[in-house]
Scaffold this active site. Sequence first.
Site, PDB file in Angstrom:
ATOM      1  N   CYS A 163      -4.381  -1.035  -2.142  1.00  0.00           N
ATOM      2  CA  CYS A 163      -4.463   0.417  -2.285  1.00  0.00           C
ATOM      3  C   CYS A 163      -5.350   0.710  -3.480  1.00  0.00           C
ATOM      4  O   CYS A 163      -5.048   0.276  -4.600  1.00  0.00           O
ATOM      5  CB  CYS A 163      -3.061   0.996  -2.499  1.00  0.00           C
ATOM      6  SG  CYS A 163      -3.018   2.766  -2.861  1.00  0.00           S
ATOM      7  N   GLU A 174      -1.623   8.008   8.790  1.00  0.00           N
ATOM      8  CA  GLU A 174      -0.175   7.803   8.793  1.00  0.00           C
ATOM      9  C   GLU A 174       0.475   8.415  10.037  1.00  0.00           C
ATOM     10  O   GLU A 174       1.541   7.976  10.470  1.00  0.00           O
ATOM     11  CB  GLU A 174       0.452   8.414   7.532  1.00  0.00           C
ATOM     12  CG  GLU A 174       0.136   7.668   6.251  1.00  0.00           C
ATOM     13  CD  GLU A 174       0.829   6.316   6.149  1.00  0.00           C
ATOM     14  OE1 GLU A 174       2.013   6.218   6.504  1.00  0.00           O
ATOM     15  OE2 GLU A 174       0.162   5.344   5.720  1.00  0.00           O
ATOM     16  N   CYS A 182     -10.791   3.834   0.335  1.00  0.00           N
ATOM     17  CA  CYS A 182      -9.350   3.919   0.564  1.00  0.00           C
ATOM     18  C   CYS A 182      -9.035   2.997   1.729  1.00  0.00           C
ATOM     19  O   CYS A 182      -9.767   2.992   2.732  1.00  0.00           O
ATOM     20  CB  CYS A 182      -8.935   5.357   0.887  1.00  0.00           C
ATOM     21  SG  CYS A 182      -7.218   5.539   1.445  1.00  0.00           S
ATOM     22  N   HIS A 214      -6.893   3.124   3.969  1.00  0.00           N
ATOM     23  CA  HIS A 214      -6.607   3.797   5.236  1.00  0.00           C
ATOM     24  C   HIS A 214      -7.881   4.047   6.047  1.00  0.00           C
ATOM     25  O   HIS A 214      -7.844   4.082   7.284  1.00  0.00           O
ATOM     26  CB  HIS A 214      -5.930   5.154   4.990  1.00  0.00           C
ATOM     27  CG  HIS A 214      -4.470   5.066   4.647  1.00  0.00           C
ATOM     28  ND1 HIS A 214      -4.025   4.661   3.410  1.00  0.00           N
ATOM     29  CD2 HIS A 214      -3.351   5.345   5.383  1.00  0.00           C
ATOM     30  CE1 HIS A 214      -2.693   4.708   3.388  1.00  0.00           C
ATOM     31  NE2 HIS A 214      -2.268   5.108   4.577  1.00  0.00           N
ATOM     32  N   ASP A 216       0.864  -1.185   0.000  1.00  0.00           N
ATOM     33  CA  ASP A 216       0.000   0.000   0.000  1.00  0.00           C
ATOM     34  C   ASP A 216       0.898   1.231   0.000  1.00  0.00           C
ATOM     35  O   ASP A 216       2.110   1.135   0.251  1.00  0.00           O
ATOM     36  CB  ASP A 216      -0.906  -0.006   1.235  1.00  0.00           C
ATOM     37  CG  ASP A 216      -1.798   1.238   1.327  1.00  0.00           C
ATOM     38  OD1 ASP A 216      -2.331   1.659   0.290  1.00  0.00           O
ATOM     39  OD2 ASP A 216      -1.935   1.803   2.424  1.00  0.00           O
ATOM     40  N   SER A 217       0.306   2.379  -0.238  1.00  0.00           N
ATOM     41  CA  SER A 217       1.051   3.630  -0.168  1.00  0.00           C
ATOM     42  C   SER A 217       1.565   3.893   1.242  1.00  0.00           C
ATOM     43  O   SER A 217       2.475   4.709   1.432  1.00  0.00           O
ATOM     44  CB  SER A 217       0.160   4.798  -0.606  1.00  0.00           C
ATOM     45  OG  SER A 217      -0.943   4.931   0.273  1.00  0.00           O
TER      46      SER A 217
END
Length: 265
Positions: A74, A152, A184, A186, A11-12
Amino acid sequence: MNPANPIGVFDSGVGGLSVLHEIRRALPGEDLLYVADSGHAPYGDKSRQFIEARSLAITEFLVSRHAKAVVVACNTATGAAVTTLRAKFLMPIIAMEPAVKPAAENTRSGVIGVMATSRTLVSDNFVKLFARYGEDARILGQACPGLVEQVEAGDLSGDKTRLLLEGYVRPLLEQGADTIVLGCTHYPFLAPLIQDIAGPDVTVIDSAAAVARQLRRRLEVVELLADAERIGTECFWTSGVLDKAKPLVAQLWKPDVQLYELPAG
């Protein structure tokens, strides 16, 4: 390829850990490799070419670690790079797809909201989903800049995160949405806060469990499932600052994580 080989997931950043949780639940015997490209997060404001290049480099790394399948955990990377990855690599490449189909099938009001990055909302994949299910429901795309950065940073419930979410969720509610799709990886870490803002009558869904089921099906087809009786392991890499990343991965996964610096490439 050998059933004992690991599964690669990337993932990012740390968002794909929400998918990794579902993979671990569905496939307890598998060894899992996870790459968080946190040094380049978020992907949502990057060019397609940049995301494609990062996705290729990370997949090459996972292949070098003998991955038998790769999960692109992602939505933004899926939209930008999955076609290229599937053309280049022979192993199963499992991609994300926002849970628009189940949302359209189960909405009562006929209005669903999709929270995602700006790039995901304009990707070919999402445009096709919109066209496919737009006749069954009114689909409201809601770009959510800043949310990836909050996850993050490990801020899943603070005042700034709540303020951002209220600005993204309330417009969807005002337009009649009774179902919110988390587009997403996240965002599932923010699901309790999203649910609190939206209220009990709104359904909040994501596609992580469906991706885990698809991964299991694909491995079954090619007879690459590991022995379910064994206990699978996990190993993590980050392109971010190691000392900063480790507490976050420990917060979102479990305390005793093995986290390494991703080799440059």
